[in-house]
Scaffold this active site. Sequence first.
Site, PDB file in Angstrom:
ATOM      1  N   LEU A   1       0.846  -1.198   0.000  1.00  0.00           N
ATOM      2  CA  LEU A   1       0.000   0.000   0.000  1.00  0.00           C
ATOM      3  C   LEU A   1       0.881   1.248   0.000  1.00  0.00           C
ATOM      4  CD1 LEU A   1      -2.319  -1.259   2.877  1.00  0.00           C
ATOM      5  CD2 LEU A   1      -2.874  -1.209   0.431  1.00  0.00           C
TER       6      LEU A   1
ATOM      7  N   ASP B   1       3.608  -5.709   2.564  1.00  0.00           N
ATOM      8  CA  ASP B   1       3.906  -4.694   3.595  1.00  0.00           C
ATOM      9  C   ASP B   1       4.468  -5.298   4.882  1.00  0.00           C
ATOM     10  OD1 ASP B   1       3.204  -2.125   2.456  1.00  0.00           O
ATOM     11  OD2 ASP B   1       1.128  -2.828   2.426  1.00  0.00           O
TER      12      ASP B   1
ATOM     13  N   GLU C   1       6.264  -3.005  12.869  1.00  0.00           N
ATOM     14  CA  GLU C   1       5.793  -2.210  14.008  1.00  0.00           C
ATOM     15  C   GLU C   1       4.267  -2.137  14.060  1.00  0.00           C
ATOM     16  OE1 GLU C   1       7.185   1.903  15.827  1.00  0.00           O
ATOM     17  OE2 GLU C   1       6.118   2.185  13.947  1.00  0.00           O
ATOM     18  N   ASP C   2       3.623  -2.230  12.907  1.00  0.00           N
ATOM     19  CA  ASP C   2       2.165  -2.080  12.884  1.00  0.00           C
ATOM     20  C   ASP C   2       1.429  -3.274  13.473  1.00  0.00           C
ATOM     21  OD1 ASP C   2       2.216   0.466  11.743  1.00  0.00           O
ATOM     22  OD2 ASP C   2       2.553  -0.391   9.756  1.00  0.00           O
TER      23      ASP C   2
ATOM     24  N   ARG D   1      -3.371  -6.426   5.384  1.00  0.00           N
ATOM     25  CA  ARG D   1      -2.277  -6.601   6.341  1.00  0.00           C
ATOM     26  C   ARG D   1      -2.680  -7.435   7.564  1.00  0.00           C
ATOM     27  NH1 ARG D   1       1.525  -1.809   7.635  1.00  0.00           N
ATOM     28  NH2 ARG D   1       2.643  -3.677   8.255  1.00  0.00           N
TER      29      ARG D   1
ATOM     30  N   ARG E   1      -6.276   4.135   9.810  1.00  0.00           N
ATOM     31  CA  ARG E   1      -6.005   2.729  10.139  1.00  0.00           C
ATOM     32  C   ARG E   1      -6.482   2.325  11.543  1.00  0.00           C
ATOM     33  NH1 ARG E   1      -1.871   0.841   6.688  1.00  0.00           N
ATOM     34  NH2 ARG E   1      -2.240   1.836   4.672  1.00  0.00           N
TER      35      ARG E   1
ATOM     36  N   HIS F   1       0.209   7.511   9.846  1.00  0.00           N
ATOM     37  CA  HIS F   1       0.083   7.128  11.254  1.00  0.00           C
ATOM     38  C   HIS F   1       0.490   8.309  12.141  1.00  0.00           C
ATOM     39  CE1 HIS F   1       0.888   2.893   9.654  1.00  0.00           C
ATOM     40  NE2 HIS F   1      -0.272   2.793  10.237  1.00  0.00           N
TER      41      HIS F   1
ATOM     42  N   CYS G   1       8.845   1.896  11.818  1.00  0.00           N
ATOM     43  CA  CYS G   1       7.971   0.763  11.457  1.00  0.00           C
ATOM     44  C   CYS G   1       8.741  -0.476  11.050  1.00  0.00           C
ATOM     45  CB  CYS G   1       6.952   1.161  10.411  1.00  0.00           C
ATOM     46  SG  CYS G   1       7.602   2.040   9.055  1.00  0.00           S
TER      47      CYS G   1
HETATM   48  C1  CIR Z   1       1.102   0.601   4.765  1.00  0.00           C
HETATM   49  O1  CIR Z   1       0.499   1.439   4.088  1.00  0.00           O
HETATM   50  O2  CIR Z   1       0.553  -0.049   5.652  1.00  0.00           O
HETATM   51  C2  CIR Z   1       2.570   0.380   4.473  1.00  0.00           C
HETATM   52  N1  CIR Z   1       2.825   0.550   3.085  1.00  0.00           N
HETATM   53  C3  CIR Z   1       3.430   1.314   5.278  1.00  0.00           C
HETATM   54  C4  CIR Z   1       3.298   1.133   6.752  1.00  0.00           C
HETATM   55  C5  CIR Z   1       4.200   2.030   7.507  1.00  0.00           C
HETATM   56  N2  CIR Z   1       4.105   1.795   8.886  1.00  0.00           N
HETATM   57  C6  CIR Z   1       4.420   2.673   9.824  1.00  0.00           C
HETATM   58  O3  CIR Z   1       4.757   3.799   9.515  1.00  0.00           O
HETATM   59  N3  CIR Z   1       4.297   2.304  11.088  1.00  0.00           N
END
Ligand code: CIR
Length: 265
Positions: free
Chosen positions: A26, A69, A74-75, A94, A140, A173, A260
């Site tokens: 994404l 992704d 971290e997410d 995700r 999110r 985020h 992340c």
């Molecule tokens: C997303 O859109 O979920 C990933 N392409 C990028 C996530 C980045 N995560 C973060 O900054 N904690």
Amino acid sequence: MSGEHVSHSFTRAIVRPPPATLGRGLTNSAHLGAPDTARALAQHAAYCDALRRCGLAVTVLDADPAFPDSTFVEDTAVLVGGATVVTRPGAPTRRDEVAIIRAALDASFPSVRSITEPGTLDGGDVCATGREVFIGISARTNEAGASQLAAFLREVGVSARTIDIRGIPEALHLKSGLSALGDDTLVAIPELAEHEAFAGYRMVPIIPGEEYAANCVRVNGQVLIASGYPYLLANLTWMGFETVELDMSEFQKMDGGLSCLSLRF
Ligand code: CIR
């Protein structure tokens, strides 16, 4: 938050290298071009080396091309003040990234909690200062996810408050625009710097044009920052922080920041 908790003191990290499918992840930053996977792998290796030089033992999970992704680990989890929580990422593509992270955390922690439907929460929306935790309400992370996390944090004596970032479309985020460096110090983009929740913190300002650098990470005695942002670098150096610059170009193309790429604990 209990007095002895130090938000930047870590001994371990979990990372996951970018898969060959990284470019299918994404992104709202298509104007930056497609990521070069070989370059992303080299940048990821340098990032892991930097964590090791900060004294961390780094667990490297297998890359998985089914989840473009999944390098943004971290997410998928929040580890703060003794709470260990696996998230329910806001992006449906995700959601299944969390399984391998849960398995890795189950090996080290006796009680791993989960964010559950209808809650959604990305770890990138969780900023722990050592005093309290800020949870971003974003595209999110929803209110239900934030309140589930706040309840888990309350159980371990950590207070949390929400920051609505839905009016800041450039920030995917909360931590896209805010970082905690310990010692009551925050780094923030102009849109967040004046927020009343941050009164009482020492604020390191980000100048227009350096927004991407707002996502930096203090790890023990060092601050890891994206390379190419001289104003923030000079400011942190002047404040007495020891900095490590890392090239993040290929992850930036996928809206990923420094924080992340790892779970630190
Ligand atoms: C997303 O859109 O979920 C990933 N392409 C990028 C996530 C980045 N995560 C973060 O900054 N904690």
